[in-house]
Design an enzyme around this catalytic site. Structure first.
Site, PDB file in Angstrom:
ATOM      1  N   ASP A 101       0.978  -1.202  -0.095  1.00  0.00           N
ATOM      2  CA  ASP A 101       0.167  -0.138   0.216  1.00  0.00           C
ATOM      3  C   ASP A 101       0.998   1.397  -0.046  1.00  0.00           C
ATOM      4  OD1 ASP A 101      -2.036   1.906   0.399  1.00  0.00           O
ATOM      5  OD2 ASP A 101      -2.292   1.534   2.486  1.00  0.00           O
ATOM      6  N   SER A 104      -0.103   4.329   2.619  1.00  0.00           N
ATOM      7  CA  SER A 104      -0.016   4.397   4.207  1.00  0.00           C
ATOM      8  C   SER A 104       1.300   4.057   4.419  1.00  0.00           C
ATOM      9  CB  SER A 104      -1.064   3.343   4.917  1.00  0.00           C
ATOM     10  OG  SER A 104      -0.736   2.039   4.447  1.00  0.00           O
ATOM     11  N   TYR A 152     -10.256   3.468  10.403  1.00  0.00           N
ATOM     12  CA  TYR A 152     -10.603   3.202   9.038  1.00  0.00           C
ATOM     13  C   TYR A 152     -12.231   3.677   9.083  1.00  0.00           C
ATOM     14  CZ  TYR A 152      -6.203   0.975   7.877  1.00  0.00           C
ATOM     15  OH  TYR A 152      -5.127   0.600   7.753  1.00  0.00           O
ATOM     16  N   ASP A 302      -1.689   5.868  -5.265  1.00  0.00           N
ATOM     17  CA  ASP A 302      -1.896   4.838  -4.392  1.00  0.00           C
ATOM     18  C   ASP A 302      -2.527   3.337  -4.699  1.00  0.00           C
ATOM     19  OD1 ASP A 302      -2.901   3.739  -1.917  1.00  0.00           O
ATOM     20  OD2 ASP A 302      -4.800   4.992  -1.650  1.00  0.00           O
TER      21      ASP A 302
END
Ligand SMILES: *[C@@H]1O[C@H](CO)[C@@H](O)[C@H](O)[C@H]1NC(C)=O
Ligand SMILES: *[C@@H]1O[C@H](CO)[C@@H](O)[C@H](O)[C@H]1NC(C)=O
Ligand SMILES: *[C@@H]1O[C@H](CO)[C@@H](O)[C@H](O)[C@H]1NC(C)=O
Ligand SMILES: *[C@@H]1O[C@H](CO)[C@@H](O)[C@H](O)[C@H]1NC(C)=O
Ligand SMILES: *[C@@H]1O[C@H](CO)[C@@H](O)[C@H](O)[C@H]1NC(C)=O
Ligand SMILES: *[C@@H]1O[C@H](CO)[C@@H](O)[C@H](O)[C@H]1NC(C)=O
Ligand SMILES: *[C@@H]1O[C@H](CO)[C@@H](O)[C@H](O)[C@H]1NC(C)=O
Ligand SMILES: *[C@@H]1O[C@H](CO)[C@@H](O)[C@H](O)[C@H]1NC(C)=O
Length: 418
Positions: A101, A104, A152, A302
């Site tokens: 990812d 993050s 989240y 991303d």
């Protein structure tokens, strides 16, 4: 003659050795299903909310910014159509599947302390880290607080930081910090098949949790320990589901899966505060028509988001114009979409996505007709205040990307899919 042959054999060996990166980790593309597209939207909205929350915490966005916060509280939707890799932690190795990812910055996996399956049913079907089974486990972390809280959507993943040996691809990283998660709140019904355990973040330390810990992620460890010869990694995302040709090459730009020149894009001036990999987008075109409200965009590159997402006021008219039919009958006649990105020399370059590249197509084993859906998605993360767009997997599948921490630039070349 003999020595000439020996030399050519040696050259061939060197070439063979350099053909595949020494520090490569393969990724598998998870299956894409029709329900999965809904989950992708939900996951995209969570990512947008996360970005909004990060921006609020850093004072980059006024507190009054309106965010449409009505999605399901699940992060687990990440598993649909995501790109996952195998890593191991501990001695002897405990294996985990993680989402790679670039949006993050923490590495975390679920821990054997995750025992309350009523709260965290996912822990019942995932690989859990067992500290007592690892001879290299240290319950220590380099920051003030070892407690890990990762928001989240409306749920929060909770855990604690520890260190152990982490192995990623060919890279062995003793004494590396990672999160051991003991709560992953959310109903199992939204998980589907357990295709991943945790997440491996590849963005900048400024967004690592705990907030302002600047905790180095695995790639920071590779850089600071001199494991990579260049402070960059390159990513290829395959468009074939389940296949394992996707990869991250640490420290190298591989010569496979891309064609033509690399185009270098300096990052957006907000990048140091935001901590994501971000480019400046000057315009978005449908066909040759520049869409209103598409100048001055921050495009976050991303891998952890399955869609391309931007503010509804801009994206909804684009989706309506494109009007992709769900039966896929008009895909061939849909217009291209171009992202006009600021590149080296203060120029711009149009990065084109064809309809085959920006739509999702789902096929069915029972022979019923394919279904298509546009890979663009509208969300509201402080619309008009911080113009964040997510250039997710459809963009990175189309453009092989080099993420350069040394120069803080991105490079793109047209990817070659097989
Ligand atoms: C991860 O490991 C499993 C089991 O060994 C294997 O089937 C799968 O192909 C691996 N995935 C990748 C991306 O290497
Ligand atoms: C972990 O993965 C490695 C590499 O695929 C494999 O050799 C090993 O047997 C696995 N360990 C366990 C406990 O499954
Ligand atoms: C290690 O695991 C054991 C058994 O699950 C648990 O009792 C203990 O609290 C764990 N230690 C730490 C530091 O988390
Ligand atoms: C890892 O850290 C522990 C405790 O901080 C130390 O005792 C150990 O020697 C370190 N191991 C390596 C390989 O650096
Ligand atoms: C990918 O894997 C899923 C689940 O294992 C399976 O249903 C699907 O048919 C596979 N797709 C392809 C193209 O092999
Ligand atoms: C969108 O396409 C459908 C057919 O797929 C058509 O019926 C409809 O009129 C189109 N809408 C617009 C706004 O063009
Ligand atoms: C869309 O882009 C592709 C690739 O750049 C190009 O070959 C094609 O001609 C474009 N289509 C249209 C309608 O401009
Ligand atoms: C780049 O172009 C913009 C406007 O197009 C201008 O404002 C800026 O000064 C230029 N920067 C450099 C370094 O030339």
């Amino acid at each position: 003659m003999k020595s000439v042959q020996l030399i050519s054999v040696a050259v061939a060996l060197v070439l063979a050795a350099s053909a595949v990166s020494a520090h490569r980790i393969s990724m598998q593309r998870s299956p894409v299903t029709l329900g999965g597209i809904q989950q992708m939207k939900s996951a995209t909205q969570h990512r947008a909310l996360q970005m909004h929350q990060h921006a609020l915490k850093r004072g980059l966005q006024p507190a009054g910014a309106v965010v449409n916060n009505h999605v399901a509280p699940m992060f687990n939707n990440l598993l649909f159509g995501s790109y996952v890799a195998n890593v191991s932690i501990g001695t002897p190795a405990q294996n985990f599947t993680v989402v790679m990812d670039t949006g993050s910055s923490n590495l975390w996996v679920p821990d054997s302390l995750c025992t309350d399956l009523a709260v965290s049913p996912s822990c019942g079907i995932q690989n859990l880290y067992q500290n007592t089974s690892s001879s290299t486990f240290y319950n220590s972390c380099p920051c003030l607080s070892c407690s890990l809280l990762i928001p989240y959507g409306s749920g929060t993943v909770m855990g604690t930081l520890s260190t152990d040996t982490v192995v990623i691809g060919g890279v062995n990283l003793p004494n590396t910090s990672f999160g051991r998660v003991y709560a992953e709140p959310g109903p199992l019904s939204e998980w589907g098949a357990p295709t991943f355990d945790g997440i491996l973040g590849l963005a900048y330390p400024i967004i690592a949790m705990p907030v302002f810990s600047f905790l180095p992620g695995p790639f920071d460890e590779m850089m600071s320990r001199g494991i990579v010869s260049q402070d960059l990694f390159s990513i290829f995302l395959s468009s074939n589901e389940n296949d394992t040709t996707s990869f991250v090459d640490f420290g190298e730009v591989s010569h496979e899966h891309h064609t033509g020149e690399f185009i270098t894009a300096p990052q957006n001036s907000m990048q140091p505060e935001l901590g994501y990999w971000c480019v400046s987008v000057n315009a978005i075109k449908v066909g040759s028509t520049v869409q209103p409200g598409t100048s001055g965009i921050i495009g976050v590159v991303d891998t952890g988001t399955s869609l391309i997402a931007g503010p509804p006021a801009v994206v909804n008219p684009i989706i309506a114009q494109i009007n992709a039919s769900t039966d896929c009958s008009n895909v061939a006649s849909l217009p291209n979409i171009s992202f006009t990105i600021v590149v080296d020399g203060n120029k711009t370059h149009d990065f084109v996505l064809t309809p085959q590249e920006y739509t999702y197509r789902v096929s069915f084993a029972d022979g019923s007709p394919d279904q298509c859906e546009c890979g663009l998605f509208a969300f509201d993360a402080g619309e008009g205040v911080l113009p964040l767009w997510i250039l997710g997997d459809p963009f990175i599948r189309t453009y092989f990307t080099v993420f350069n921490r040394g120069t803080n630039m991105l490079q793109f070349a047209k990817s070659v899919q097989h």
